[in-house]
Design a protein around this motif. Structure first.
Motif, PDB file in Angstrom:
ATOM      1  N   LEU A 111      -1.638   6.044  -5.084  1.00 39.39           N
ATOM      2  CA  LEU A 111      -0.933   4.848  -4.603  1.00 39.39           C
ATOM      3  C   LEU A 111      -0.309   5.087  -3.232  1.00 39.39           C
ATOM      4  CD1 LEU A 111       0.290   2.019  -4.982  1.00 39.39           C
ATOM      5  CD2 LEU A 111       2.170   3.088  -6.263  1.00 39.39           C
ATOM      6  N   ALA A 114      -3.144   5.332  -0.569  1.00 38.17           N
ATOM      7  CA  ALA A 114      -3.733   4.024  -0.285  1.00 38.17           C
ATOM      8  C   ALA A 114      -2.769   3.145   0.504  1.00 38.17           C
ATOM      9  CB  ALA A 114      -4.125   3.340  -1.592  1.00 38.17           C
ATOM     10  N   SER A 115      -1.483   3.199   0.182  1.00 38.32           N
ATOM     11  CA  SER A 115      -0.498   2.347   0.850  1.00 38.32           C
ATOM     12  C   SER A 115      -0.310   2.738   2.310  1.00 38.32           C
ATOM     13  CB  SER A 115       0.838   2.426   0.111  1.00 38.32           C
ATOM     14  OG  SER A 115       0.698   2.031  -1.240  1.00 38.32           O
ATOM     15  N   TRP A 157      -8.140  -3.357   3.312  1.00 35.71           N
ATOM     16  CA  TRP A 157      -7.618  -3.140   1.965  1.00 35.71           C
ATOM     17  C   TRP A 157      -8.679  -2.545   1.042  1.00 35.71           C
ATOM     18  CZ3 TRP A 157      -2.849  -2.841   0.249  1.00 35.71           C
ATOM     19  CH2 TRP A 157      -1.827  -3.418   1.011  1.00 35.71           C
ATOM     20  N   SER A 160      -8.759   1.150   2.021  1.00 37.28           N
ATOM     21  CA  SER A 160      -7.549   1.820   1.552  1.00 37.28           C
ATOM     22  C   SER A 160      -7.576   2.018   0.033  1.00 37.28           C
ATOM     23  CB  SER A 160      -6.316   1.002   1.955  1.00 37.28           C
ATOM     24  OG  SER A 160      -6.255   0.831   3.356  1.00 37.28           O
ATOM     25  N   THR A 161      -8.095   1.037  -0.683  1.00 37.33           N
ATOM     26  CA  THR A 161      -8.206   1.174  -2.132  1.00 37.33           C
ATOM     27  C   THR A 161      -9.153   2.312  -2.506  1.00 37.33           C
ATOM     28  OG1 THR A 161      -7.789  -1.199  -2.406  1.00 37.33           O
ATOM     29  CG2 THR A 161      -8.779  -0.034  -4.267  1.00 37.33           C
ATOM     30  N   CYS A 162     -10.240   2.435  -1.783  1.00 36.85           N
ATOM     31  CA  CYS A 162     -11.179   3.540  -2.038  1.00 36.85           C
ATOM     32  C   CYS A 162     -10.509   4.891  -1.801  1.00 36.85           C
ATOM     33  CB  CYS A 162     -12.412   3.396  -1.156  1.00 36.85           C
ATOM     34  SG  CYS A 162     -13.461   1.981  -1.569  1.00 36.85           S
ATOM     35  N   GLY A 164      -7.335   5.538  -2.156  1.00 36.88           N
ATOM     36  CA  GLY A 164      -6.411   5.769  -3.258  1.00 36.88           C
ATOM     37  C   GLY A 164      -7.087   6.144  -4.556  1.00 36.88           C
ATOM     38  N   LEU A 165      -8.327   5.712  -4.747  1.00 42.43           N
ATOM     39  CA  LEU A 165      -9.046   6.016  -5.984  1.00 42.43           C
ATOM     40  C   LEU A 165      -9.709   7.393  -5.970  1.00 42.43           C
ATOM     41  CD1 LEU A 165     -10.776   2.593  -6.755  1.00 42.43           C
ATOM     42  CD2 LEU A 165      -8.808   3.593  -7.914  1.00 42.43           C
TER      43      LEU A 165
END
Length: 326
Positions: A111, A114-115, A157, A160-162, A164-165
């Motif tokens: 998190l 990603a943020s 986004w 960024s999500t990738c 974070g995962l």
């Protein structure tokens, strides 16, 4: 049986019984007290301030239908990213001392990564939007610009999500500690890739701001000629615009560059105090962002005044935008 009981009672008490009857309480084995790292407290405090400050910006933009221009969408994206980063710092503190598990650590680190990635990408998107608004001033407010803004938001986004995962999907160093970076459980390769990506985005932002600076100087010169301003007035206006751009870019570099360079050269064997000392300034960027990009904006200032006191001061309502307001 009775004789045995009488004999036992008549015998003098053993030494351990005498010690137990003494006024001093016995020393009992207990679990070690939980020691909280002061650096973690500072990061949690920083996360709380980040969350509160950016939550105000998100609520202002969300509850004002007039703030739907591309510029405000990007500012809202930046505020949302910083808000999630602040929440991530708070959750990381809670999980580190209350729910100590590897799964929780993977989620919180993902998190936060990603943020902050979305925050930096939003800053780059704002820079691109400012450049386009000056370079294509006549066609900037067209439907094409709105579409381009939504495409940028979806892309940043999604990327960024990738990021974070990645720790949750197995890109971590839990099975091999020797591959850990300065932030566990991110691997050294992952941290290096993020650092290089940041340096590339910073170089692009620097180039765009140089072009913006040239456009601002040209516009200020044209306005000065049209209104027959004095050369000193043109100089003051241009210097103000250049100073604003220097503050924006200098603040961004000062906050993020130490941690970026440290992530490239260091690994898990380095003392953790260096990680805290370089990561903390990076969190300050999320505190400064609302001041630079949101609260300086005239429309957001009006909305904030209406929410706080139900009126707008004349000094804010009658303010005229100048070439230095970039």
């Amino acid at each position: 049986m009775n004789e045995d009981l009488q004999v036992n009672i008549s015998r003098p008490p053993p030494e351990n019984v005498t010690a137990a009857a003494s006024p001093l309480p016995p020393v009992l084995d207990s679990e070690p007290e939980l020691v909280v790292n002061p650096w973690d407290i500072v990061l949690c405090t920083s996360g709380t301030l980040i969350s509160c400050e950016n939550a105000i910006v998100v609520l202002i933009i969300f509850h004002n239908p007039s703030l739907r221009a591309p510029m405000f969408l990007l500012i809202g994206s930046l505020a949302l990213a910083d808000l999630l980063a602040g929440v991530g710092l708070i959750v990381n503190f809670i999980f580190a001392y209350l729910l100590q598990s590897e799964a929780a650590k993977l989620v919180t680190v993902g998190l936060i990564a990603a943020s902050f990635c979305a925050s930096v990408c939003s800053l780059l998107a704002i820079t691109v939007d400012r450049y386009l608004s000056l370079y294509y001033a006549l066609t900037y407010n067209s439907e094409r610009t709105v579409t381009f803004t939504y495409v940028m938001l979806i892309f940043l986004w999604g990327a960024s999500t990738c990021v974070g995962l990645l720790p949750i999907m197995g890109w971590n160093c839990l099975e091999d500690e020797s591959t850990c970076s300065v932030i566990r459980p991110l691997t050294k390769n992952n941290a290096a890739a993020l650092s290089v990506s940041f340096l590339l985005m910073f170089a692009l932002m620097l180039q765009l701001y140089i072009q913006i600076c040239k456009i601002v100087m040209r516009h200020a010169h044209q306005i000065a000629l049209q209104h027959h301003f004095l050369a000193t007035s043109h100089y003051v206006t241009t210097r103000k615009g250049v100073s604003t751009l220097a503050i924006i870019l200098g603040t961004f570099a000062a906050c993020w560059m130490p941690f970026t360079l440290y992530s490239l050269i260091a690994d898990y064997t380095y003392p953790s105090i260096y990680t805290y000392a370089t990561l903390l300034p990076a969190t300050y960027n999320s505190i400064i962002n609302p001041v630079i990009y949101a609260f300086r904006n005239q429309e957001i200032q009006k909305a904030l005044w209406l929410i706080c006191c139900g009126c707008v001061p004349s000094s804010v309502a009658q303010r005229v935008r100048s070439p230095s307001d970039v």
